[in-house]
Design an enzyme around this catalytic site. Structure first.
Site, PDB file in Angstrom:
ATOM      1  CB  VAL A 116      -0.995   0.044   1.187  1.00  0.00           C
ATOM      2  CG1 VAL A 116      -2.088  -0.990   1.042  1.00  0.00           C
ATOM      3  CG2 VAL A 116      -0.269  -0.083   2.516  1.00  0.00           C
TER       4      VAL A 116
ATOM      5  CG  ASN B 134      -6.217  -3.817   8.547  1.00  0.00           C
ATOM      6  OD1 ASN B 134      -6.303  -3.591   9.755  1.00  0.00           O
ATOM      7  ND2 ASN B 134      -5.498  -4.836   8.063  1.00  0.00           N
TER       8      ASN B 134
ATOM      9  CB  SER C 126      -4.161   3.625  16.234  1.00  0.00           C
ATOM     10  OG  SER C 126      -3.622   3.348  17.503  1.00  0.00           O
TER      11      SER C 126
ATOM     12  CE1 TYR D  43       0.717   2.231  14.178  1.00  0.00           C
ATOM     13  CE2 TYR D  43      -0.074   3.063  16.288  1.00  0.00           C
ATOM     14  CZ  TYR D  43      -0.200   2.190  15.225  1.00  0.00           C
ATOM     15  OH  TYR D  43      -1.239   1.290  15.189  1.00  0.00           O
TER      16      TYR D  43
ATOM     17  CE  LYS E 155      -2.263   3.349  12.454  1.00  0.00           C
ATOM     18  NZ  LYS E 155      -2.949   2.568  11.399  1.00  0.00           N
TER      19      LYS E 155
HETATM   20  P1  NAI Z   1      -0.647  -7.365  11.907  1.00  0.00           P
HETATM   21  O1  NAI Z   1       0.813  -7.144  11.909  1.00  0.00           O
HETATM   22  O2  NAI Z   1      -1.212  -8.607  12.511  1.00  0.00           O
HETATM   23  O3  NAI Z   1      -1.236  -7.248  10.434  1.00  0.00           O
HETATM   24  C1  NAI Z   1      -0.826  -6.231   9.545  1.00  0.00           C
HETATM   25  C2  NAI Z   1      -0.976  -6.760   8.132  1.00  0.00           C
HETATM   26  O4  NAI Z   1      -0.585  -5.703   7.252  1.00  0.00           O
HETATM   27  C3  NAI Z   1      -0.042  -7.950   7.854  1.00  0.00           C
HETATM   28  O5  NAI Z   1      -0.734  -8.963   7.176  1.00  0.00           O
HETATM   29  C4  NAI Z   1       1.064  -7.330   7.005  1.00  0.00           C
HETATM   30  O6  NAI Z   1       1.661  -8.250   6.097  1.00  0.00           O
HETATM   31  C5  NAI Z   1       0.310  -6.222   6.292  1.00  0.00           C
HETATM   32  N1  NAI Z   1       1.188  -5.158   5.800  1.00  0.00           N
HETATM   33  C6  NAI Z   1       2.236  -4.567   6.433  1.00  0.00           C
HETATM   34  N2  NAI Z   1       2.806  -3.652   5.636  1.00  0.00           N
HETATM   35  C7  NAI Z   1       2.093  -3.641   4.481  1.00  0.00           C
HETATM   36  C8  NAI Z   1       2.185  -2.907   3.272  1.00  0.00           C
HETATM   37  N3  NAI Z   1       3.140  -2.004   3.061  1.00  0.00           N
HETATM   38  N4  NAI Z   1       1.257  -3.138   2.299  1.00  0.00           N
HETATM   39  C9  NAI Z   1       0.278  -4.059   2.492  1.00  0.00           C
HETATM   40  N5  NAI Z   1       0.171  -4.804   3.600  1.00  0.00           N
HETATM   41  C10 NAI Z   1       1.057  -4.592   4.590  1.00  0.00           C
HETATM   42  O7  NAI Z   1      -1.222  -6.082  12.673  1.00  0.00           O
HETATM   43  P2  NAI Z   1      -2.729  -5.608  12.965  1.00  0.00           P
HETATM   44  O8  NAI Z   1      -2.822  -5.364  14.413  1.00  0.00           O
HETATM   45  O9  NAI Z   1      -3.705  -6.485  12.332  1.00  0.00           O
HETATM   46  O10 NAI Z   1      -2.698  -4.186  12.249  1.00  0.00           O
HETATM   47  C11 NAI Z   1      -3.661  -3.784  11.323  1.00  0.00           C
HETATM   48  C12 NAI Z   1      -3.918  -2.297  11.496  1.00  0.00           C
HETATM   49  O11 NAI Z   1      -4.441  -2.063  12.803  1.00  0.00           O
HETATM   50  C13 NAI Z   1      -2.687  -1.406  11.371  1.00  0.00           C
HETATM   51  O12 NAI Z   1      -3.006  -0.265  10.596  1.00  0.00           O
HETATM   52  C14 NAI Z   1      -2.392  -1.006  12.811  1.00  0.00           C
HETATM   53  O13 NAI Z   1      -1.738   0.220  12.892  1.00  0.00           O
HETATM   54  C15 NAI Z   1      -3.799  -0.945  13.370  1.00  0.00           C
HETATM   55  N6  NAI Z   1      -3.904  -1.027  14.819  1.00  0.00           N
HETATM   56  C16 NAI Z   1      -3.509  -2.153  15.500  1.00  0.00           C
HETATM   57  C17 NAI Z   1      -3.603  -2.205  16.883  1.00  0.00           C
HETATM   58  C18 NAI Z   1      -3.154  -3.378  17.675  1.00  0.00           C
HETATM   59  O14 NAI Z   1      -2.908  -3.243  18.890  1.00  0.00           O
HETATM   60  N7  NAI Z   1      -3.040  -4.567  17.098  1.00  0.00           N
HETATM   61  C19 NAI Z   1      -4.148  -1.058  17.653  1.00  0.00           C
HETATM   62  C20 NAI Z   1      -4.545   0.055  16.827  1.00  0.00           C
HETATM   63  C21 NAI Z   1      -4.432   0.050  15.483  1.00  0.00           C
END
Ligand code: NAI
Length: 247
Positions: free
Chosen positions: A61, A87, A140, A153, A157
């Site tokens: 992305v 996401n 977030s 970050y 956000k």
């Molecule tokens: P995760 O690490 O489990 O999943 C993130 C996914 O995004 C992975 O499948 C990864 O391969 C993919 N990804 C990373 N860089 C990418 C790129 N350049 N292009 C396309 N895909 C990419 O983490 P999670 O928790 O599911 O994170 C998803 C979203 O939620 C993020 O935007 C994160 O900032 C947000 N978030 C997460 C929180 C948490 O505590 N887990 C809290 C608040 C927000």
């Protein structure tokens, strides 16, 4: 949500994966995009084994070229797309500002914020001629507060919430709703970079529910924001934090 088509970034793991499963369970056909092809295949298999329909595309992305190309390809192959979930994101290297490299800063801004502009730009251009649709951006709690050693970050956000509200104002009259979710810690891979004592302290002393959230809870919240059940909710940045900021 039967026969609706949903496009999700970062769909291979964590919140993106959980959102895809939740939407598929409600009858949506899901378009899964991510940089991790193996994990994408696993999520696709899981959805199809449960009777759902999923397509995968590799998509980084942070590249506007890739974002445009994959949206066009997905539209051509599916004829229409109703829902978008932006996401994909990273936490970056945690470090205070005076020690932060520009490379670390730019990496997080590119993946977590610039990507949202690239995606919204492509998506609005799909939804306008279609006559409407719904978008959810994953922000977030860090989009509402500062983060120790996470200024990149937090800045990204905060920006996600800003562009969400602006898009809601610009396109509401075109039957396009744009909302965001603002979770606190959820148990996914991304929080592995956070020191365990901080995670434990927050759980014990800051979250009234005395636990961190689950990806599935974010998936259900996103599904609700995409659905007609939230039809008058627009431009909202919905906090899901177990009550941490209620007091
Ligand atoms: P995760 O690490 O489990 O999943 C993130 C996914 O995004 C992975 O499948 C990864 O391969 C993919 N990804 C990373 N860089 C990418 C790129 N350049 N292009 C396309 N895909 C990419 O983490 P999670 O928790 O599911 O994170 C998803 C979203 O939620 C993020 O935007 C994160 O900032 C947000 N978030 C997460 C929180 C948490 O505590 N887990 C809290 C608040 C927000």
């Amino acid at each position: 949500m039967k026969d609706k088509i949903a496009f999700i970034t970062g769909a291979a793991k964590g919140i993106g994966r959980a959102t895809a499963v939740a939407l598929s369970t409600s009858g949506c056909q899901v378009i899964l995009t991510d940089i991790d092809q193996n994990a994408l295949d696993q999520t696709k298999n899981e959805i199809e084994n449960a009777g759902g329909k999923a397509t995968t595309y590799l998509l980084d992305v942070s590249s506007q070229e890739q974002v445009n190309a994959v949206h066009q390809k997905a539209l051509k192959e599916h004829q229409h797309i109703d829902y978008f979930v932006n996401n994909a994101g990273i936490g970056g290297v945690l470090t205070p500002i005076h020690l932060m490299t520009a490379e670390n800063w730019n990496n997080v801004i590119n993946v977590d914020l610039n990507s949202i502009f690239y995606c919204l730009h492509a998506q609005i251009n799909i939804l306008l001629p279609q006559g409407g649709g719904n978008i959810v951006n994953v922000a977030s709690l860090a989009g509402k507060k500062g983060v120790m050693a996470g200024s990149h970050y937090s800045a990204a956000k905060h920006g996600v919430i800003g562009i969400t509200k602006s898009a809601a104002i610009e396109y509401g009259a075109h039957n396009i709703r744009v909302n965001a979710i603002c979770p606190s810690f959820l148990e996914t891979d991304i929080i592995q970079a956070v020191p365990q004592q901080i995670l434990d302290f927050v759980k014990q002393h800051r979250v009234p529910l005395k636990r961190h959230g689950k990806a599935e809870e974010a998936g259900e919240t996103i599904k609700w924001l995409l659905s007609d059940q939230s039809s008058f909710v627009n431009g909202h940045a919905l906090v899901m934090d177990g009550g941490m900021n209620a007091g």
